[in-house]
Design a protein around this motif. Sequence first.
Motif, PDB file in Angstrom:
ATOM      1  N   TYR A  49       0.807  -1.224   0.000  1.00 23.41           N
ATOM      2  CA  TYR A  49       0.000   0.000   0.000  1.00 23.41           C
ATOM      3  C   TYR A  49       0.836   1.268   0.000  1.00 23.41           C
ATOM      4  CZ  TYR A  49      -4.270  -2.591   0.375  1.00 23.41           C
ATOM      5  OH  TYR A  49      -5.310  -3.409   0.093  1.00 23.41           O
ATOM      6  N   ALA A  50       2.103   1.164   0.407  1.00 24.91           N
ATOM      7  CA  ALA A  50       2.918   2.373   0.462  1.00 24.91           C
ATOM      8  C   ALA A  50       3.907   2.441  -0.689  1.00 24.91           C
ATOM      9  CB  ALA A  50       3.659   2.446   1.789  1.00 24.91           C
TER      10      ALA A  50
ATOM     11  N   LEU B  37       0.126  12.410   3.572  1.00 29.82           N
ATOM     12  CA  LEU B  37      -1.275  12.004   3.466  1.00 29.82           C
ATOM     13  C   LEU B  37      -2.223  13.101   3.908  1.00 29.82           C
ATOM     14  CD1 LEU B  37      -1.361   8.328   4.712  1.00 29.82           C
ATOM     15  CD2 LEU B  37      -1.879   9.159   2.448  1.00 29.82           C
TER      16      LEU B  37
ATOM     17  N   SER C 243      -4.832   4.223   4.162  1.00 26.74           N
ATOM     18  CA  SER C 243      -5.839   3.272   3.705  1.00 26.74           C
ATOM     19  C   SER C 243      -5.934   2.112   4.694  1.00 26.74           C
ATOM     20  CB  SER C 243      -5.468   2.760   2.322  1.00 26.74           C
ATOM     21  OG  SER C 243      -4.179   2.214   2.353  1.00 26.74           O
ATOM     22  N   VAL C 244      -7.061   1.385   4.627  1.00 32.30           N
ATOM     23  CA  VAL C 244      -7.293   0.294   5.576  1.00 32.30           C
ATOM     24  C   VAL C 244      -6.171  -0.733   5.513  1.00 32.30           C
ATOM     25  CG1 VAL C 244      -9.009  -1.339   6.389  1.00 32.30           C
ATOM     26  CG2 VAL C 244      -9.711   0.623   5.041  1.00 32.30           C
ATOM     27  N   GLY C 245      -5.710  -1.010   4.284  1.00 34.75           N
ATOM     28  CA  GLY C 245      -4.670  -2.011   4.110  1.00 34.75           C
ATOM     29  C   GLY C 245      -3.432  -1.678   4.909  1.00 34.75           C
TER      30      GLY C 245
ATOM     31  N   VAL D 150      -4.081  -2.362   8.565  1.00 33.06           N
ATOM     32  CA  VAL D 150      -4.053  -3.794   8.850  1.00 33.06           C
ATOM     33  C   VAL D 150      -2.612  -4.289   8.853  1.00 33.06           C
ATOM     34  CG1 VAL D 150      -4.743  -6.045   8.007  1.00 33.06           C
ATOM     35  CG2 VAL D 150      -6.352  -4.177   7.978  1.00 33.06           C
TER      36      VAL D 150
ATOM     37  N   PHE E  70     -10.086  -4.438   1.544  1.00 38.16           N
ATOM     38  CA  PHE E  70      -8.830  -3.671   1.365  1.00 38.16           C
ATOM     39  C   PHE E  70      -8.662  -3.305  -0.080  1.00 38.16           C
ATOM     40  CE2 PHE E  70      -6.513  -6.658   4.451  1.00 38.16           C
ATOM     41  CZ  PHE E  70      -7.254  -6.165   5.473  1.00 38.16           C
TER      42      PHE E  70
ATOM     43  N   SER F 101     -10.324  -0.390  -1.112  1.00 39.91           N
ATOM     44  CA  SER F 101      -9.889   0.897  -0.568  1.00 39.91           C
ATOM     45  C   SER F 101      -8.448   1.208  -0.932  1.00 39.91           C
ATOM     46  CB  SER F 101     -10.032   0.874   0.943  1.00 39.91           C
ATOM     47  OG  SER F 101      -9.074  -0.009   1.471  1.00 39.91           O
ATOM     48  N   TRP F 102      -8.007   0.633  -2.020  1.00 37.96           N
ATOM     49  CA  TRP F 102      -6.609   0.812  -2.410  1.00 37.96           C
ATOM     50  C   TRP F 102      -6.346   2.260  -2.778  1.00 37.96           C
ATOM     51  CZ3 TRP F 102      -3.003  -3.336  -3.432  1.00 37.96           C
ATOM     52  CH2 TRP F 102      -1.802  -2.894  -3.940  1.00 37.96           C
ATOM     53  N   VAL F 103      -5.680   2.973  -1.892  1.00 37.89           N
ATOM     54  CA  VAL F 103      -5.332   4.355  -2.181  1.00 37.89           C
ATOM     55  C   VAL F 103      -3.820   4.450  -2.189  1.00 37.89           C
ATOM     56  CG1 VAL F 103      -5.583   6.743  -1.505  1.00 37.89           C
ATOM     57  CG2 VAL F 103      -7.339   5.096  -0.891  1.00 37.89           C
TER      58      VAL F 103
ATOM     59  N   THR G  50       4.028   8.373  -3.415  1.00 37.00           N
ATOM     60  CA  THR G  50       4.562   7.023  -3.503  1.00 37.00           C
ATOM     61  C   THR G  50       5.393   6.797  -4.752  1.00 37.00           C
ATOM     62  OG1 THR G  50       2.539   6.365  -2.458  1.00 37.00           O
ATOM     63  CG2 THR G  50       3.911   4.622  -3.286  1.00 37.00           C
TER      64      THR G  50
END
Lengths: 483, 204
Positions: free
Chosen positions: A181-182, A197, A203-205, A208, B109, B112-114, B119
């Motif tokens: 995610y990053a 950000l 994000s949720v990922g 988690v 997840f 919601s991939w942001v 990045t």
Amino acid sequence: MLSMNQLMPALPEIVLACSCMALLMLGVFRGDSSTRSVSWIAVLALVVVGVVLTSVQSGRMVAFGGQFIVDDFAHFMKWLIIIGSSLAIIMSINFNEQESIARFEYPVLILFATLGMFMMVSANDLISLYVGLELQSLSLYVVAAFRRDSLKSSEAGLKYFVLGALSSGMLLYGCSLIYGYAGTTSFEGLATLFKGLGGTGPSVGLVVGLVFLIAGLAFKVSAVPFHMWTPDVYEGAPTPVTAFFAVAPKIAAIALFIRVLTGPFGVLISEWQQVIVLISIASMVLGALAAIWQDNIKRLLAYSSIGHVGYALIGLAAGTEAGIRGILVYMAIYLAMNIGTFCCVLAMRRTGRMVEGISDLAGLSRNQPMLALALAILMFSMAGIPPLAGFFGKLYIFLAAIESGLYTLAIIGVLASVIGAYYYLRIIKIMYFDEPAEAFDRSISGEIKIILVGTTLFVTFFIIRPDIIVGGAGTAARMLLAG
Amino acid sequence: MIIQALSFYLFASVAIAAAVMVISARNPVHSVLFLILAFFNAAGLFVLIGAEFIAMILVVVYVGAVAVLFLFVVMMLDISFAELRQGFLQYLPIGGLVGIVLLAELLMFGGSWVIAPATEGLRSFPAPPIDQVTNTHAIGKILYTDYIYLFQGAGMVLLVAMIGAIVLTLRARPGVRKQKISDQINRRPEDAIEIKKVQSGSGI
């Protein structure tokens, strides 16, 4: 191209790695009869590493393309680890000979574990975090099962290995989610990313992934609910190994915990603070309550270490400079108290065999008054009774919690330490007031006596010059949060 | 293009079928053989995306070493896999439930991939264009320079694993006769042979 200058920050690690391999060669060619000399040379190597560490240290430096970092924080933690590892090697020399498990691999594996811990403390990237953690854990699995002919020791090693592999899996899963995610594994990259950000939040990922990462690290510091392995491993492993487990790996894992959460994830404190608060409360309460019913001193110390980790995590939950400073001071005092206590456990030997029951301590005050006095001081300190060092460790932590408004956490911490005081004081009561049991052998070696006296004096007279430790810890914490 | 697509579907479907067979085959030796088939097809997929180095490594390491090791273990240990599987149906509902919950979470997840705007710039060590360098060259270029620290660290981990295996299992067994070549070479006729003068006709 790598030049010598770029390698300078990692010089202590390079020296340590080279001495590991040199000692391995020495041991292989000279056989098990060289165990004693290999052990002392290993201690000497650690001292040399300490000297190198002090001489190359100048501010904050990164090496290997940002995967490796040294700063005052790493410096402070590495010193604690050096002390823990070298004392663990010294404590093992006579014990291993008496138990006829003296093999030259033991000091070599401890050195490898120390190298892994150094890599953990200096990790500045998720991958180097994992490699250091794995180097440390793998060495620890082997030393846990070092008395391979004993069922308990093998069980301890196997249990530690299986659960450790599970926790590494969780940690890696967390790392891969974070990377996914990053888009970067570097701590600096993550930090800039999260700062960028703004109000949108991660994000949720990512969250988690962070939770999985925390779960993996919590296993390594044996915080509740990932503590199940601790009592069994502490009980089964040979006593000097248990002493080592109780201090050095815990210090390294706490250091890693602090660096990961305050560094790259510092901005996301609202996401992780509640998790840390929860595991901190659970560890303190379980450490205090479960220890009451133990009758084996090593199991009792295992629960006590779970409780101590809970207190240390309060400082992390605060997330402030004072909190980090509190943890560093706490870990330094914890190191001294635990090493001293395990020296006393090593002295519990009757007709040549180790005894580990708490009731075996009965009447120690009459048989060996000095040993009883030292253990009593250490127990008072563990319980956090002023003016001993253990009190100050807790004081700094609780003050930091109150400053950051974590009143519930501080109150539960104080209550848990009152409950915990019961079982520390029970040991003192058994030593001083119970009907004397059979006396222990007077077989404590000179080295152990010196370590015991040294740690007891440190714990007693910490109050006179607390600024030596507290000052160093303060600088380290400031640099960590500024960087 | 069409050949590539066809080969992809061939490799992919055989890999999945083989993977299903690994867990459903009754005989554990067959499971391992199907596992090898799955590895080969995965290697084929890697070749299709131009990662020939990983494809070769997959065959050499997984088929050549790991699978053969599995085969040895399966053949040497007398484990009744039928017994191990007995609880399978009994635990299927709860296992399935956990699986479905996990799947739902993963989908959440994924939804919601942001990716933060910063990045892109952070992506470290992008792969060089595939037509300029070979895979092996590209990996070697960063493995021994940018990632030397991790490479050496991994080496240390393997060394510890080796020491650990020896510490925990090597035993000096008494009464084992080993060949000592230097002793054999240093042996002189005088040590072993006694020459007796036998008088003819009298015996020894």
